[in-house]
Design a protein around this motif. Structure first.
Motif, PDB file in Angstrom:
ATOM      1  N   ALA A 226       0.829  -1.205   0.000  1.00 37.71           N
ATOM      2  CA  ALA A 226       0.000   0.000   0.000  1.00 37.71           C
ATOM      3  C   ALA A 226       0.864   1.256   0.000  1.00 37.71           C
ATOM      4  CB  ALA A 226      -0.920   0.002   1.218  1.00 37.71           C
ATOM      5  N   ALA A 227       0.270   2.357  -0.446  1.00 39.44           N
ATOM      6  CA  ALA A 227       0.971   3.638  -0.477  1.00 39.44           C
ATOM      7  C   ALA A 227       1.146   4.156   0.943  1.00 39.44           C
ATOM      8  CB  ALA A 227       0.191   4.644  -1.312  1.00 39.44           C
ATOM      9  N   LEU A 228       2.402   4.391   1.330  1.00 40.47           N
ATOM     10  CA  LEU A 228       2.693   4.838   2.695  1.00 40.47           C
ATOM     11  C   LEU A 228       1.987   6.145   3.022  1.00 40.47           C
ATOM     12  CD1 LEU A 228       4.140   4.723   5.387  1.00 40.47           C
ATOM     13  CD2 LEU A 228       6.204   5.586   4.269  1.00 40.47           C
ATOM     14  N   ALA A 229       1.883   7.039   2.053  1.00 36.51           N
ATOM     15  CA  ALA A 229       1.225   8.328   2.296  1.00 36.51           C
ATOM     16  C   ALA A 229      -0.235   8.143   2.690  1.00 36.51           C
ATOM     17  CB  ALA A 229       1.322   9.208   1.053  1.00 36.51           C
ATOM     18  N   GLY A 230      -0.834   7.004   2.323  1.00 38.32           N
ATOM     19  CA  GLY A 230      -2.199   6.722   2.731  1.00 38.32           C
ATOM     20  C   GLY A 230      -2.277   5.955   4.038  1.00 38.32           C
ATOM     21  N   LEU A 236      -4.546   6.895  11.910  1.00 33.10           N
ATOM     22  CA  LEU A 236      -4.967   7.801  12.973  1.00 33.10           C
ATOM     23  C   LEU A 236      -6.449   8.152  12.913  1.00 33.10           C
ATOM     24  CD1 LEU A 236      -1.977  10.304  12.709  1.00 33.10           C
ATOM     25  CD2 LEU A 236      -2.152   8.293  14.190  1.00 33.10           C
ATOM     26  N   MET A 237      -7.066   7.944  11.769  1.00 30.62           N
ATOM     27  CA  MET A 237      -8.407   8.466  11.554  1.00 30.62           C
ATOM     28  C   MET A 237      -9.478   7.701  12.308  1.00 30.62           C
ATOM     29  SD  MET A 237     -10.452   8.980   7.989  1.00 30.62           S
ATOM     30  CE  MET A 237     -11.999   9.897   7.942  1.00 30.62           C
ATOM     31  N   LEU A 317      -6.548  11.708  -1.625  1.00 31.82           N
ATOM     32  CA  LEU A 317      -6.880  10.921  -0.438  1.00 31.82           C
ATOM     33  C   LEU A 317      -6.454  11.655   0.833  1.00 31.82           C
ATOM     34  CD1 LEU A 317      -5.900   7.321  -1.614  1.00 31.82           C
ATOM     35  CD2 LEU A 317      -8.205   8.238  -1.286  1.00 31.82           C
ATOM     36  N   ARG A 318      -5.277  12.260   0.798  1.00 37.26           N
ATOM     37  CA  ARG A 318      -4.842  13.021   1.966  1.00 37.26           C
ATOM     38  C   ARG A 318      -5.801  14.175   2.240  1.00 37.26           C
ATOM     39  NH1 ARG A 318       1.076  15.482   3.748  1.00 37.26           N
ATOM     40  NH2 ARG A 318       0.237  17.006   5.211  1.00 37.26           N
ATOM     41  N   MET A 319      -6.246  14.845   1.192  1.00 36.10           N
ATOM     42  CA  MET A 319      -7.191  15.942   1.355  1.00 36.10           C
ATOM     43  C   MET A 319      -8.500  15.428   1.936  1.00 36.10           C
ATOM     44  SD  MET A 319      -7.771  19.214   0.850  1.00 36.10           S
ATOM     45  CE  MET A 319      -8.861  19.299   2.262  1.00 36.10           C
ATOM     46  N   ASP A 320      -8.991  14.314   1.401  1.00 36.12           N
ATOM     47  CA  ASP A 320     -10.254  13.749   1.884  1.00 36.12           C
ATOM     48  C   ASP A 320     -10.183  13.417   3.372  1.00 36.12           C
ATOM     49  OD1 ASP A 320     -11.227  13.896  -0.683  1.00 36.12           O
ATOM     50  OD2 ASP A 320     -11.034  11.753  -1.103  1.00 36.12           O
ATOM     51  N   LEU A 321      -9.107  12.754   3.767  1.00 38.12           N
ATOM     52  CA  LEU A 321      -8.987  12.314   5.153  1.00 38.12           C
ATOM     53  C   LEU A 321      -8.827  13.504   6.101  1.00 38.12           C
ATOM     54  CD1 LEU A 321      -6.696   9.224   4.550  1.00 38.12           C
ATOM     55  CD2 LEU A 321      -9.111   9.193   5.171  1.00 38.12           C
ATOM     56  N   SER A 322      -8.071  14.516   5.683  1.00 36.32           N
ATOM     57  CA  SER A 322      -7.927  15.721   6.499  1.00 36.32           C
ATOM     58  C   SER A 322      -9.268  16.416   6.684  1.00 36.32           C
ATOM     59  CB  SER A 322      -6.923  16.686   5.853  1.00 36.32           C
ATOM     60  OG  SER A 322      -5.646  16.106   5.752  1.00 36.32           O
ATOM     61  N   ALA A 364      -0.202  16.693  12.410  1.00 35.85           N
ATOM     62  CA  ALA A 364       0.350  17.117  11.116  1.00 35.85           C
ATOM     63  C   ALA A 364      -0.276  16.365   9.946  1.00 35.85           C
ATOM     64  CB  ALA A 364       1.865  16.916  11.116  1.00 35.85           C
ATOM     65  N   ALA A 365      -0.655  15.104  10.155  1.00 35.07           N
ATOM     66  CA  ALA A 365      -1.242  14.317   9.067  1.00 35.07           C
ATOM     67  C   ALA A 365      -2.573  14.892   8.611  1.00 35.07           C
ATOM     68  CB  ALA A 365      -1.427  12.868   9.512  1.00 35.07           C
ATOM     69  N   PHE A 366      -3.240  15.698   9.476  1.00 34.76           N
ATOM     70  CA  PHE A 366      -4.549  16.242   9.153  1.00 34.76           C
ATOM     71  C   PHE A 366      -4.530  17.754   8.972  1.00 34.76           C
ATOM     72  CE2 PHE A 366      -5.611  12.450  11.912  1.00 34.76           C
ATOM     73  CZ  PHE A 366      -5.877  11.618  10.823  1.00 34.76           C
ATOM     74  N   ASN A 367      -3.380  18.318   8.691  1.00 37.88           N
ATOM     75  CA  ASN A 367      -3.277  19.760   8.449  1.00 37.88           C
ATOM     76  C   ASN A 367      -4.009  20.088   7.145  1.00 37.88           C
ATOM     77  OD1 ASN A 367      -2.348  22.373   7.566  1.00 37.88           O
ATOM     78  ND2 ASN A 367      -0.679  22.203   9.038  1.00 37.88           N
ATOM     79  N   VAL A 368      -5.198  20.650   7.277  1.00 42.47           N
ATOM     80  CA  VAL A 368      -6.046  20.866   6.106  1.00 42.47           C
ATOM     81  C   VAL A 368      -5.412  21.839   5.126  1.00 42.47           C
ATOM     82  CG1 VAL A 368      -8.272  21.746   5.320  1.00 42.47           C
ATOM     83  CG2 VAL A 368      -8.160  20.268   7.329  1.00 42.47           C
ATOM     84  N   ARG A 369      -4.808  22.915   5.606  1.00 46.29           N
ATOM     85  CA  ARG A 369      -4.223  23.897   4.694  1.00 46.29           C
ATOM     86  C   ARG A 369      -3.094  23.272   3.869  1.00 46.29           C
ATOM     87  NH1 ARG A 369      -8.210  26.185   4.860  1.00 46.29           N
ATOM     88  NH2 ARG A 369      -8.710  28.174   5.870  1.00 46.29           N
ATOM     89  N   ILE A 370      -2.220  22.503   4.519  1.00 47.97           N
ATOM     90  CA  ILE A 370      -1.147  21.841   3.781  1.00 47.97           C
ATOM     91  C   ILE A 370      -1.731  20.829   2.805  1.00 47.97           C
ATOM     92  CG2 ILE A 370       0.833  20.288   4.005  1.00 47.97           C
ATOM     93  CD1 ILE A 370       1.412  23.165   4.814  1.00 47.97           C
TER      94      ILE A 370
END
Length: 391
Positions: A226-230, A236-237, A317-322, A364-370
């Motif tokens: 799996a993609a580590l970024a995901g 944590l979610m 996916l990062r945006m969605d989860l944040s 940091a994993a959920f920083n919406v602006r980033i």
């Protein structure tokens, strides 16, 4: 999967059965700033700390959807316990990327061994024959009170350009400083790991960026492709979705019994304003859960095919989860307001959930602006790595 290996539904059921105990111990977890030993043992004995341990070592190598559902179920009882379960399983996912001799050290004698991890490169290494000597401090190491190994990041001492490396070290060779003195998620034990000239052999050193680039796509167990970024935000979610759902249940249960001060409503349940707040919170929390489940399914699908999602998919996916975690936190805040000021009494579980979600959503994993910047750059064909390496 062998006949004796539990399936996804069984693992989720095991997590759900722990809810009463986790809920009972949650005030003590919050007060003492660590999981109770019986909570950790219960999750471990149920196999819920082996979700990403390779099957050849007796682990489950479960998929990410199962992982998300298990941590969400645990979060219904105690968000700190669920967070630790998520983090330590993610640490084991990282161990599965190391060379075979390192994996053998971790799980050969103890298939239940767990690993915490910190990817912020706040240490340094010196090259020595056969490995490195590692020195540094790594903060916010969730699960550090209940793990056997730690993975910490440092800049490679031999690379011309900045290149992150991971070092795998036994907890017996590092110090844990009790620094996690915060208002929420207090039981996660997110303390500071300190190393002083710790020798790390070459087989316990791993470059980090190749994993982000998909060089794990040949792993034996599908989840380890799996993609580590995901994997990181999914880890944590779940705890926060479970916590928000518990807050919703609590407010619904109390609504037919609580008055609204300085109003003509005998109970909250009669108020249209209260009903609107409740419906809005319920719908938002449900949407957040669906987003988490969908993200896990997408990651599982790519991993099953041995493919790395492209940058736009990963950034999306990062945006969605944040977005989902932020909205779940906002829903808890709405529920606290709807429930009333007694939610802030020390006797009320609502104040603990409110503090926990308030801290967790600022990870940091959920920083919406980033996340927005990363996703927008990917959509526009620009370079999202200008913003973060977590892509």
């Amino acid at each position: 999967m062998t006949d004796s290996t539990p399936g996804s539904a069984d693992l989720i059921t095991r997590a759900a059965h722990l809810r009463p105990q986790l809920w009972e111990d949650a005030p003590e977890v919050d007060r003492t700033r660590r999981l109770t030993d019986r909570n950790f043992a219960a999750m471990r004995d149920a196999g819920l700390m082996q979700l990403f341990t390779p099957r050849r070592f007796g682990g489950l190598a479960a998929n990410l959807r199962t992982y998300f559902e298990v941590t969400a179920a645990l979060g219904l009882g105690c968000s700190s316990s669920a967070w630790v379960a998520g983090v330590l399983n993610a640490g084991n996912w990282l161990v599965a990327q190391f060379p075979e001799p390192a994996q053998e050290e971790v799980w050969g004698a103890d298939p239940f061994a767990t690993t915490c991890s910190v990817l912020q490169p706040t240490g340094e290494a010196e090259l020595v024959p056969g490995g490195i000597k590692l020195t540094g401090k790594w903060g916010y190491s969730s699960g550090s009170n209940h793990c056997d190994w730690a993975i910490v990041a440092y800049p490679s001492p031999e690379a011309a350009e900045p290149e992150l490396q991971l070092a795998l070290v036994p907890m017996s060779e590092v110090e844990v400083q009790d620094t996690w003195l915060v208002t929420g998620m207090r039981g996660t034990g997110s303390n500071t790991i300190v190393a002083h000239d710790v020798f790390v052999p070459d087989h316990r050193v791993l470059p980090l960026m190749p994993i982000f680039r998909g060089e794990n796509l040949t792993a034996e167990d599908p989840v380890h492709r799996a993609a580590l970024a995901g994997v990181l935000p999914v880890s944590l979610m779940g705890s926060q979705i479970g916590a928000a759902e518990t807050a919703l249940e609590f407010v619904i249960e109390k609504a037919p019994k609580r008055q609204i001060t300085a109003s003509t409503y005998a109970v909250q349940a009669q108020s249209v304003g209260f009903q609107v707040d409740l419906a809005e919170a319920a719908t938002t929390i449900k949407a957040a859960r669906l987003i988490g489940a969908q993200a896990a399914d997408v990651l599982d699908d790519y991993a099953g095919r041995g493919e790395l999602p492209n940058e736009t998919v990963r950034s999306g996916l990062r945006m969605d989860l944040s977005w989902a975690v932020k909205r779940a936190c906002e829903s808890v805040d709405r529920l606290v307001t709807a429930h009333g000021t007694s939610a802030f009494g020390e006797f009320s579980p609502m104040q603990r959930i409110w503090r926990d979600t308030g801290i967790a959503t600022r990870h940091a994993a959920f920083n919406v602006r980033i996340s927005q910047e990363i996703y927008a750059k990917a959509l526009l064909g620009l370079d999202p790595y200008e913003i973060s390496f977590l892509v």
